[in-house]
Design a protein around this motif. Structure first.
Motif, PDB file in Angstrom:
ATOM      1  N   GLU A  25       0.825  -1.216   0.000  1.00 48.02           N
ATOM      2  CA  GLU A  25       0.000   0.000   0.000  1.00 48.02           C
ATOM      3  C   GLU A  25       0.861   1.268   0.000  1.00 48.02           C
ATOM      4  N   THR A  26       2.028   1.180   0.605  1.00 49.56           N
ATOM      5  CA  THR A  26       2.916   2.352   0.586  1.00 49.56           C
ATOM      6  C   THR A  26       3.464   2.570  -0.827  1.00 49.56           C
ATOM      7  N   LEU A  27       3.749   1.476  -1.540  1.00 51.74           N
ATOM      8  CA  LEU A  27       4.147   1.625  -2.950  1.00 51.74           C
ATOM      9  C   LEU A  27       3.016   2.301  -3.720  1.00 51.74           C
ATOM     10  N   VAL A  28       1.796   1.877  -3.459  1.00 51.49           N
ATOM     11  CA  VAL A  28       0.642   2.475  -4.141  1.00 51.49           C
ATOM     12  C   VAL A  28       0.569   3.969  -3.824  1.00 51.49           C
ATOM     13  N   ALA A  29       0.785   4.312  -2.550  1.00 55.91           N
ATOM     14  CA  ALA A  29       0.718   5.724  -2.143  1.00 55.91           C
ATOM     15  C   ALA A  29       1.753   6.564  -2.893  1.00 55.91           C
ATOM     16  N   HIS A  30       2.867   5.944  -3.250  1.00 57.19           N
ATOM     17  CA  HIS A  30       3.915   6.680  -3.967  1.00 57.19           C
ATOM     18  C   HIS A  30       3.774   6.568  -5.482  1.00 57.19           C
ATOM     19  N   GLY A  31       2.661   6.057  -5.915  1.00 61.11           N
ATOM     20  CA  GLY A  31       2.388   6.029  -7.351  1.00 61.11           C
ATOM     21  C   GLY A  31       3.169   4.963  -8.109  1.00 61.11           C
ATOM     22  N   VAL A  32       3.647   3.940  -7.416  1.00 57.20           N
ATOM     23  CA  VAL A  32       4.423   2.900  -8.098  1.00 57.20           C
ATOM     24  C   VAL A  32       3.494   2.047  -8.959  1.00 57.20           C
ATOM     25  N   ARG A  33       3.862   1.908 -10.216  1.00 54.54           N
ATOM     26  CA  ARG A  33       3.058   1.082 -11.122  1.00 54.54           C
ATOM     27  C   ARG A  33       3.871  -0.061 -11.710  1.00 54.54           C
ATOM     28  N   ASP A  34       5.196   0.059 -11.669  1.00 55.22           N
ATOM     29  CA  ASP A  34       6.054  -0.953 -12.272  1.00 55.22           C
ATOM     30  C   ASP A  34       7.225  -1.227 -11.344  1.00 55.22           C
ATOM     31  N   VAL A  35       7.530  -2.507 -11.149  1.00 62.76           N
ATOM     32  CA  VAL A  35       8.666  -2.903 -10.328  1.00 62.76           C
ATOM     33  C   VAL A  35       9.470  -3.928 -11.123  1.00 62.76           C
TER      34      VAL A  35
END
Ligand SMILES: Cc1ncc(C[n+]2csc(CCOP(=O)(O)OP(=O)(O)O)c2C)c(N)n1
Ligand SMILES: [Mg+2]
Length: 596
Positions: A25-35
Motif C-alpha cells: 500500500e505504501t508503494l501504491v501511495a507513492h504512485g508505483v506502477r512498475d517494479v
C-alpha cells in the motif's frame, strides 16, 4: 513528464493489516506502477499482492538489468524507479546498477529483502550484510527494524530518493513481511525546491548583466527540474550560447540557434571554442564533474579567468571541482526563472555586441558541422591501416546516418565504449529526458537494460540503445525480458570485434600488445532471432535509415548488428596514462622506448 493517469489510491486511516499489505500500500501511495526484479521467496508474500494493487512486476533476466531498468524508468518519467530481488545473491547483483544510478542522480528505490531477523549472523542460506555493501552508493538506507514500522520506513525510502536525488535502499528482514500490525499509510512528502538565496541570485544577475561574452552550460539538473523552457528564456535574454554538460545533450534543444552542443569527451568543438572565450559562465544544474571538462581535441577550453556562477540543488557540489565566483544552492528551473526576472529590463553589456557574438556562434557551429561532415573516418595511422581493406562501415559515417534517421522524440541510451563515446558528437535532442548515457560510473552493459526501463515508462516514445559488441555480450540476456514482457526496444550493436576503447590504449601506450581486447562474436542477428526478437545485420551505410526506422516501426524488440571497421577514435583516459616503465630486467622490453 509522463504522469500516470488514474493512479490507484491507498487505504486511508489507521487500521489493521499485515506488513506485506503495508509495504504494498505504501508503494501504491507513492504512485508505483512498475517494479523490476527477479522473483524470490524472501518477498513472495508481498509480491503476491502486486496485481491487486495495480503494480506490474517486470521479471528480468539478471538483477543488474532490473536495477538499470529502474534507473532508465526514473530518468525518463521523473518518478521513482523500483527494483527488488531475493536476499543475498539477488541483492549483491544490484550493486553495479545502484552505483550507476547514484552517479546518474536517479531516484531509484532498491528494495533488499534480507535474511530472517531470527537467524541473522548465523551464516544461514543467502546471508550477507546488505547495508554496508550499499552504504557508499545510496543517498539513504532504511532498515526495517520492526515490522510495525514497515509503512513508515518504506515511505521514507521513497521520499528520500526524490529529496536527495539518488538511489535509496529499503532493507527488510524477510520474516518482517509476516504478522499483524496496525498502521496508517503515510502520504508522499512533496518538497518544493526554491531558486536559491536572494543575495547570491542578485550577485549572479549583476555578473551576467556586466558580462561581455556570457556562456550558459546546461546540466542534468535542468532536465531533472524540467527547466528547459526557463533556460531557453534566459539564453534568449542574454543571447548567449548554450552548451550541454557532458552526456546531458538533452538539457537544451538542439534545434535552437543558441545551442552549441556538448562539452567533454568527443563533444562539440563549437561548444569548446565558444566557452573558451567566456568572461562569465553560468553553470546551470551541473556539478561540473571532473571528467566532463577535460581537454579534448587538444583544446584546453575551460575558461580559467572567467567568473563562474554555479547553480546546483546539492550545496555540496558548489565549487567542489571548479573554482566559482558565486554558488547558488537552488533548483535549476527556479534559479533560471529568478535570473530572468532580475535581468529583464536591465541594461545588459552583452547586448551591445550581440550581433558580433551571434555571427560568431553561427560561424563556429557551421565550421564544426562541416568538419563532422568531412570526418567520415578516423585519420590516425593505425585506424587507416586496420580499415584499409575492410568492407565494413566507418563508425563515424554510421553515426551520422543514425543521427539523420533518428525518429522524432526518440530516447537513446549509450553504453561505455569507443564508438558510443564518439556518438556524443552526433546525438542531438529537442526534448528533455531523451539521452540516457552511462554517466560517470561508466559501466559497460548499462545502455540496453536502461532503455528497456525507459520504454516501460514512456511506451509511446521510440527507445534505442547504442551498445558496443563487448558491452552487448554483458547485457543481451535482457532480450529475454523484452520478449517475455513485450517491450519493443531497438538495440544498435556496434560490431567491431573488439573491446575497442581498451584496445585503443594498447595501440597508443602498449605497442599494440593486444591482451584481452579481441572478441569472437556470434552472429548477433541470429542470436536475437533465436531468442524470439528480430535481428538484422547492416553492412552498408545506405541501409541504416531503413533499418533503424523499420525497427522502431515494427514495434518488436529488434537487434541491429552493425558491421564496422576496427578504427578507433581518441581514447577515454589520456589524462590518466603514463608511458609504461618497467624496472625489473625480466619486464624491461615492455618499457616505453624512452625507458629502455
Ligand atoms: C563493467 C565494465 N567492465 C569493464 C570496463 C572497461 N571498459 C571500458 S570501455 C571497454 C570496451 C568496450 O568495448 P565495446 O563495448 O565493444 O565498445 P567499443 O569500445 O568497441 O566501441 C571496457 C572493457 C567498463 N567500463 N565496465
Ligand atoms: Mg567493440
Amino acid at each position: 513528464m509522463n504522469k500516470p493517469t488514474e493512479l490507484p489510491t491507498p487505504v486511508t486511516g489507521k487500521q489493521k493489516m499485515t506488513p506485506s499489505e503495508a509495504f504494498v500500500e505504501t508503494l501504491v501511495a507513492h504512485g508505483v506502477r512498475d517494479v523490476f526484479g527477479i522473483v524470490g521467496s524472501a518477498y513472495m508474500d508481498a509480491l503476491d499482492l502486486f496485481p491487486l494493487a495495480g503494480i506490474r512486476f517486470i521479471s528480468v533476466a539478471h538483477e543488474q538489468g532490473g536495477g538499470h531498468m529502474a534507473d532508465g524508468y526514473s530518468r525518463v518519467s521523473g518518478r521513482h524507479g523500483v527494483c527488488i530481488a531475493q536476499n543475498g545473491p539477488g541483492i549483491t547483483n544490484f550493486v553495479t546498477s545502484t552505483a550507476a544510478a547514484f552517479w546518474a542522480h536517479s531516484p531509484v528505490v532498491v528494495i533488499t529483502p534480507e535474511t530472517g531477523s531470527g537467524t541473522l549472523g548465523l551464516g544461514g542460506f543467502q546471508e550477507t550484510e546488505q547495508l554496508p555493501i550499499f552504504s557508499k552508493i545510496t543517498k539513504y538506507q532504511a532498515h526495517v527494524n520492526n515490522r510495525a514500522r514497515m509503512a513508515e520506513l518504506t515511505s521514507r525510502a521513497f521520499d528520500r530518493a526524490h529529496l536527495e536525488l539518488g538511489p535509496t535502499q529499503l532493507n527488510i528482514p524477510r520474516d518482517f513481511f509476516y504478522g499483524d500490525i496496525e498502521c496508517e499509510i503515510p502520504r508522499p512528502i512533496a518538497i518544493e525546491r526554491g531558486a536559491g538565496g536572494a543575495r547570491s541570485l542578485d550577485v549572479a544577475a549583476e555578473l551576467l548583466a556586466s558580462a561581455r561574452f556570457p556562456v550558459i552550460l546546461c546540466g542534468g539538473g535542468v532536465v531533472m527540474a524540467e527547466g528547459q523552457a526557463e533556460a531557453v528564456r534566459l539564453a534568449e535574454l542574454l543571447q548567449a550560447p548554450v552548451a550541454n554538460s557532458y552526456l546531458h545533450n538533452d538539457s537544451f534543444p538542439a534545434k535552437h540557434p543558441l545551442w552549441v552542443g556538448p562539452l567533454g569527451y568527443q563533444g562539440s568543438k563549437a561548444a569548446m571554442t565558444l566557452i573558451a572565450k567566456a568572461d562569465v559562465v553560468l553553470a546551470l544544474g551541473t556539478r561540473l564533474g571532473p571528467f566532463g571538462t577535460l581537454p579534448q581535441y587538444g583544446i584546453e577550453y575551460w575558461p580559467k579567468d572567467a567568473k563562474v556562477i554555479q547553480v546546483d540543488a546539492d550545496a555540496k557540489m558548489l565549487g567542489l571541482v571548479k573554482s566559482i565566483s558565486v554558488g547558488i544552492c537552488g533548483d535549476a528551473r527556479a534559479a533560471a526563472q529568478a535570473l530572468v526576472e532580475r535581468l529583464t529590463g536591465k541594461a545588459l553589456a552583452c547586448i551591445a555586441n550581440k550581433d558580433a557574438r551571434l555571427g560568431e556562434i553561427a560561424a563556429t557551429k557551421k565550421a564544426w558541422e562541416t568538419e563532422l561532415d568531412g570526418w567520415a573516418h578516423e585519420k590516425d595511422a593505425w585506424s587507416l591501416e586496420v580499415s584499409k581493406d575492410s568492407t565494413h562501415m566507418h563508425p563515424r559515417q554510421m553515426l551520422r546516418e543514425l543521427e539523420k534517421a533518428m525518429p522524432e522524440g526518440a530516447m537513446v541510451s549509450t553504453d561505455i565504449g569507443n564508438i558510443c563515446s564518439v556518438s556524443n558528437s552526433y546525438l542531438r535532442f529537442n526534448r528533455p529526458r531523451s539521452m540516457l548515457a552511462a554517466m560517470s560510473f561508466g559501466n559497460c552493459g548499462y545502455a540496453f537494460p536502461t532503455v528497456v526501463g525507459a520504454k516501460v515508462a514512456a511506451p509511446d516514445r521510440p527507445a534505442i540503445a547504442y551498445v558496443g559488441d563487448g558491452a552487448w555480450g554483458m547485457s543481451f540476456g535482457e532480450i529475454q525480458t523484452c520478449v517475455r514482457e513485450n517491450i519493443p526496444v531497438t538495440a544498435v550493436v556496434f560490431n567491431n570485434g573488439q573491446w575497442g576503447a581498451e584496445k585503443k590504449n594498447q595501440v597508443d601506450y602498449f605497442e599494440k600488445r593486444y591482451l584481452g581486447t579481441n572478441l569472437k562474436n556470434p552472429n548477433f542477428a541470429d542470436v536475437a532471432e533465436a531468442m524470439g526478437a528480430h535481428g538484422l545485420t547492416v553492412e552498408h551505410v545506405d541501409e541504416i535509415s531503413d533499418a533503424l526506422r523499420g525497427a522502431v516501426k515494427s514495434n518488436k524488440p529488434t537487434v541491429i548488428n552493425m558491421m564496422l571497421t576496427q578504427e578507433l577514435g581518441d581514447p577515454f583516459r589520456r589524462d590518466a596514462f603514463r608511458p609504461p616503465r618497467r624496472l625489473l630486467p625480466k619486464y624491461r622490453k615492455y618499457s616505453a622506448k624512452e625507458f629502455r
